[in-house]
Design a protein around this motif. Structure first.
Motif, PDB file in Angstrom:
ATOM      1  N   PRO A 106      10.031  12.865 -17.233  1.00  0.00           N
ATOM      2  CA  PRO A 106      10.178  11.427 -17.470  1.00  0.00           C
ATOM      3  C   PRO A 106      10.629  10.678 -16.208  1.00  0.00           C
ATOM      4  N   GLY A 107      11.414  11.354 -15.378  1.00  0.00           N
ATOM      5  CA  GLY A 107      11.857  10.718 -14.134  1.00  0.00           C
ATOM      6  C   GLY A 107      10.693  10.414 -13.210  1.00  0.00           C
ATOM      7  N   SER A 108       9.735  11.318 -13.109  1.00  0.00           N
ATOM      8  CA  SER A 108       8.550  11.071 -12.283  1.00  0.00           C
ATOM      9  C   SER A 108       7.750   9.896 -12.822  1.00  0.00           C
ATOM     10  N   ALA A 109       7.618   9.808 -14.125  1.00  0.00           N
ATOM     11  CA  ALA A 109       6.890   8.696 -14.732  1.00  0.00           C
ATOM     12  C   ALA A 109       7.596   7.377 -14.446  1.00  0.00           C
ATOM     13  N   ARG A 110       8.917   7.344 -14.612  1.00  0.00           N
ATOM     14  CA  ARG A 110       9.680   6.110 -14.335  1.00  0.00           C
ATOM     15  C   ARG A 110       9.549   5.703 -12.875  1.00  0.00           C
ATOM     16  N   GLN A 129       0.839  -1.205   0.000  1.00  0.00           N
ATOM     17  CA  GLN A 129       0.000   0.000   0.000  1.00  0.00           C
ATOM     18  C   GLN A 129       0.872   1.253   0.000  1.00  0.00           C
ATOM     19  N   SER A 130       1.970   1.220   0.755  1.00  0.00           N
ATOM     20  CA  SER A 130       2.869   2.381   0.776  1.00  0.00           C
ATOM     21  C   SER A 130       3.516   2.590  -0.586  1.00  0.00           C
ATOM     22  N   TRP A 131       3.900   1.510  -1.236  1.00  0.00           N
ATOM     23  CA  TRP A 131       4.473   1.627  -2.585  1.00  0.00           C
ATOM     24  C   TRP A 131       3.444   2.173  -3.558  1.00  0.00           C
ATOM     25  N   TYR A 132       2.204   1.719  -3.410  1.00  0.00           N
ATOM     26  CA  TYR A 132       1.121   2.214  -4.268  1.00  0.00           C
ATOM     27  C   TYR A 132       0.922   3.721  -4.067  1.00  0.00           C
ATOM     28  N   VAL A 133       0.909   4.156  -2.821  1.00  0.00           N
ATOM     29  CA  VAL A 133       0.752   5.585  -2.523  1.00  0.00           C
ATOM     30  C   VAL A 133       1.937   6.372  -3.084  1.00  0.00           C
ATOM     31  N   LEU A 134       3.135   5.807  -2.984  1.00  0.00           N
ATOM     32  CA  LEU A 134       4.315   6.462  -3.551  1.00  0.00           C
ATOM     33  C   LEU A 134       4.162   6.598  -5.070  1.00  0.00           C
ATOM     34  N   GLY A 135       3.685   5.546  -5.719  1.00  0.00           N
ATOM     35  CA  GLY A 135       3.436   5.619  -7.161  1.00  0.00           C
ATOM     36  C   GLY A 135       2.445   6.722  -7.497  1.00  0.00           C
ATOM     37  N   ASN A 136       1.368   6.803  -6.718  1.00  0.00           N
ATOM     38  CA  ASN A 136       0.375   7.863  -6.948  1.00  0.00           C
ATOM     39  C   ASN A 136       0.976   9.245  -6.747  1.00  0.00           C
ATOM     40  N   ALA A 137       1.848   9.386  -5.753  1.00  0.00           N
ATOM     41  CA  ALA A 137       2.488  10.689  -5.515  1.00  0.00           C
ATOM     42  C   ALA A 137       3.339  11.087  -6.716  1.00  0.00           C
ATOM     43  N   HIS A 138       4.062  10.115  -7.273  1.00  0.00           N
ATOM     44  CA  HIS A 138       4.882  10.417  -8.458  1.00  0.00           C
ATOM     45  C   HIS A 138       4.009  10.741  -9.671  1.00  0.00           C
ATOM     46  N   VAL A 139       2.876  10.060  -9.814  1.00  0.00           N
ATOM     47  CA  VAL A 139       1.959  10.369 -10.914  1.00  0.00           C
ATOM     48  C   VAL A 139       1.426  11.788 -10.761  1.00  0.00           C
ATOM     49  N   SER A 140       1.044  12.148  -9.549  1.00  0.00           N
ATOM     50  CA  SER A 140       0.551  13.509  -9.306  1.00  0.00           C
ATOM     51  C   SER A 140       1.617  14.533  -9.646  1.00  0.00           C
ATOM     52  N   LEU A 198       0.385   5.115 -18.433  1.00  0.00           N
ATOM     53  CA  LEU A 198       0.876   4.445 -19.648  1.00  0.00           C
ATOM     54  C   LEU A 198       0.174   4.980 -20.900  1.00  0.00           C
ATOM     55  N   GLN A 199      -1.106   5.234 -20.794  1.00  0.00           N
ATOM     56  CA  GLN A 199      -1.821   5.791 -21.950  1.00  0.00           C
ATOM     57  C   GLN A 199      -1.260   7.167 -22.290  1.00  0.00           C
ATOM     58  N   TYR A 200      -1.023   7.978 -21.288  1.00  0.00           N
ATOM     59  CA  TYR A 200      -0.466   9.307 -21.535  1.00  0.00           C
ATOM     60  C   TYR A 200       0.917   9.196 -22.175  1.00  0.00           C
ATOM     61  N   LEU A 201       1.682   8.183 -21.784  1.00  0.00           N
ATOM     62  CA  LEU A 201       3.022   7.968 -22.334  1.00  0.00           C
ATOM     63  C   LEU A 201       2.977   7.262 -23.697  1.00  0.00           C
ATOM     64  N   GLU A 202       1.765   7.002 -24.183  1.00  0.00           N
ATOM     65  CA  GLU A 202       1.528   6.326 -25.460  1.00  0.00           C
ATOM     66  C   GLU A 202       2.078   4.901 -25.464  1.00  0.00           C
ATOM     67  N   ARG A 203       2.039   4.268 -24.334  1.00  0.00           N
ATOM     68  CA  ARG A 203       2.376   2.845 -24.212  1.00  0.00           C
ATOM     69  C   ARG A 203       1.041   2.107 -24.130  1.00  0.00           C
ATOM     70  N   PHE A 204       0.398   2.028 -25.287  1.00  0.00           N
ATOM     71  CA  PHE A 204      -0.994   1.630 -25.353  1.00  0.00           C
ATOM     72  C   PHE A 204      -1.238   0.181 -24.969  1.00  0.00           C
ATOM     73  N   GLN A 205      -0.363  -0.725 -25.338  1.00  0.00           N
ATOM     74  CA  GLN A 205      -0.586  -2.121 -24.979  1.00  0.00           C
ATOM     75  C   GLN A 205      -0.614  -2.276 -23.465  1.00  0.00           C
ATOM     76  N   PHE A 259       4.090  14.096 -11.692  1.00  0.00           N
ATOM     77  CA  PHE A 259       4.284  14.040 -13.141  1.00  0.00           C
ATOM     78  C   PHE A 259       3.297  14.976 -13.845  1.00  0.00           C
ATOM     79  N   PHE A 260       2.009  14.850 -13.507  1.00  0.00           N
ATOM     80  CA  PHE A 260       1.000  15.635 -14.205  1.00  0.00           C
ATOM     81  C   PHE A 260       1.001  17.103 -13.782  1.00  0.00           C
ATOM     82  N   ALA A 261       1.369  17.375 -12.542  1.00  0.00           N
ATOM     83  CA  ALA A 261       1.347  18.757 -12.072  1.00  0.00           C
ATOM     84  C   ALA A 261       2.693  19.457 -12.247  1.00  0.00           C
ATOM     85  N   GLY A 262       3.748  18.688 -12.472  1.00  0.00           N
ATOM     86  CA  GLY A 262       5.078  19.278 -12.460  1.00  0.00           C
ATOM     87  C   GLY A 262       5.827  19.231 -13.766  1.00  0.00           C
ATOM     88  N   GLY A 263       5.136  19.273 -14.877  1.00  0.00           N
ATOM     89  CA  GLY A 263       5.818  19.390 -16.155  1.00  0.00           C
ATOM     90  C   GLY A 263       6.125  18.090 -16.865  1.00  0.00           C
TER      91      GLY A 263
END
Length: 152
Positions: A40-44, A20-31, A74-81, A33-37
């Motif tokens: 690519p590092g945030s996405a990775r 759950q903590s890793w999941y929350v960390l992933g969500n923080a990086h996604v946020s 992934l959709q935003y990164l155009e990694r559609f599969q 990513f979308f709010a901070g320009g």
């Protein structure tokens, strides 16, 4: 966002086996990513945190939100599969939840439209439809993304 990221990182340090903590960390990086320009590092880092959540915790691996959130990135990164697979997994884990199914169908429609447009623009050459039924309609029926090669 920076404070929530710091808190999520601290939670992971406290218990690296807590999915759950890793999941929350992933969500923080996604946020971030979308709010901070769209760094690519945030996405990775988001994708790595989601993967770690799945590795360390079967309950996290069964979280449909994790799969939907990763699919969104992934959709935003155009990694559609990967996006289609994540939306399917979220739908399988929460069959009553309409959002993953709706988004899956929207993405299939978008990819079908894109493939038809590409086929029209390049006269059908340069697109490998193998495994897709031979036409752009195969995308909608198979959910697979074609290999698109540059025109000869």
């Amino acid at each position: 966002l920076r404070e929530s990221l710091a808190q999520a990182e601290a939670a992971v340090r406290c218990d690296p086996r807590d999915g759950q903590s890793w999941y929350v960390l992933g969500n923080a990086h996604v946020s971030l990513f979308f709010a901070g320009g769209q760094s690519p590092g945030s996405a990775r880092r988001a994708l790595a945190a989601y993967a770690q959540a799945e590795r360390v915790d079967p309950a996290a691996a069964a979280n449909p939100d994790l799969h939907l959130n990763r699919a969104t990135l992934l959709q935003y990164l155009e990694r559609f599969q990967g996006a289609l697979e994540g939306l399917s997994r979220a739908s399988d884990l929460a069959p009553q939840w309409e959002e993953p199914r709706r988004r899956h169908q929207q993405l299939i429609g978008y990819l079908g439209d894109l493939c038809r447009l590409l086929e029209t623009r390049v006269g059908g050459t340069g697109i490998n439809w193998e495994g897709l039924g031979g036409t752009g309609g195969g995308v909608a029926s198979s959910g697979r993304v074609p290999n698109i090669a540059p025109p000869p």
